[in-house]
Design a protein around this motif. Structure first.
Motif, PDB file in Angstrom:
ATOM      1  N   PRO A 163      -0.079   9.197  -7.445  1.00  0.00           N
ATOM      2  CA  PRO A 163      -1.318   9.212  -6.640  1.00  0.00           C
ATOM      3  C   PRO A 163      -2.597   9.023  -7.466  1.00  0.00           C
ATOM      4  N   PRO A 164      -2.760   9.733  -8.588  1.00  0.00           N
ATOM      5  CA  PRO A 164      -3.976   9.493  -9.385  1.00  0.00           C
ATOM      6  C   PRO A 164      -4.070   8.061  -9.922  1.00  0.00           C
ATOM      7  N   LEU A 165      -2.909   7.492 -10.266  1.00  0.00           N
ATOM      8  CA  LEU A 165      -2.930   6.110 -10.757  1.00  0.00           C
ATOM      9  C   LEU A 165      -3.362   5.142  -9.661  1.00  0.00           C
ATOM     10  N   ASN A 166      -2.859   5.359  -8.452  1.00  0.00           N
ATOM     11  CA  ASN A 166      -3.264   4.505  -7.327  1.00  0.00           C
ATOM     12  C   ASN A 166      -4.765   4.632  -7.047  1.00  0.00           C
ATOM     13  N   GLN A 167      -5.263   5.867  -7.152  1.00  0.00           N
ATOM     14  CA  GLN A 167      -6.693   6.082  -6.931  1.00  0.00           C
ATOM     15  C   GLN A 167      -7.525   5.413  -8.030  1.00  0.00           C
TER      16      GLN A 167
END
Length: 200
Positions: A163-167
């Protein structure tokens, strides 16, 4: 009223004036000589008579020469005034041209700086996407609960990393769009068709 003239016209007028002055210098004494001969006058030995004759010739020629001198004085002033006006106009045009060139150079440098930022962001997006693909492959094999070593040398589960990478990729994409918009605004201003609402 315009007083500008070509060099050929100016030289022609000077030549005509010179001819008139020379002609006057010869015509006046010659006319007096003709009258002197036709009237049967005798050459005087009296110096006062010659002084009177000199005053006569000077009285006729001096106003004529003074007139032409005054004419060319005013003519030269007008020509100088015209040349100064043309020089002033040329300097103003050169100043505007230099200002436009400086503005164009500034915008070009700004576009180059934005392009450098775009290249950096594009590289980061590609790198992060490649990293996500590697993590997704791990997730397909072992599931999202699988623990991996991150780029920061930390042990984390895949479900906590993705999730943080996608954000981060989303944020980078937004920055990319913003930079592209800035480049488009600058290039449109350079081409003389700025878009409404575009920042200056």
């Amino acid at each position: 009223m315009e007083y500008a003239m070509s060099l050929d016209d100016l030289e022609l007028q000077i030549e005509r004036t010179s001819r008139l002055v020379v002609a006057a210098i010869f015509v006046v004494p010659f006319s007096y000589l003709i009258w002197f001969v036709c009237a049967g006058q005798v050459v005087s030995d009296n110096t006062s008579d010659w002084g009177t004759f000199g005053d006569f010739v000077g009285g006729v020629l001096n106003p004529l020469i003074a007139f032409f001198a005054f004419y060319w004085l005013t003519k030269s002033i007008r020509i100088q005034k015209e040349e100064l006006s043309e020089t002033k106009t040329a300097l103003q045009e050169a100043s505007v041209s230099q200002k436009d060139q400086a503005e164009l150079t500034f915008r070009t440098l700004k576009v180059q700086a934005l392009n450098s930022q775009l290249e950096y962001i594009n590289t980061r997006i590609l790198t992060e996407r490649a990293y996500i693909n590697q993590l997704l492959q791990q997730a397909q094999k072992h599931g999202l609960k699988y623990t991996v070593i991150t780029k920061d040398a930390e042990n984390k589960k895949l479900e906590d990393i993705l999730p943080p990478l996608n954000q981060e990729i989303l944020d980078l994409s937004n920055q990319q769009k913003d930079l592209l918009q800035q480049v488009q605004n600058i290039t449109s201003q350079v081409s003389g068709t700025p878009k409404s609402g575009a920042p200056s």
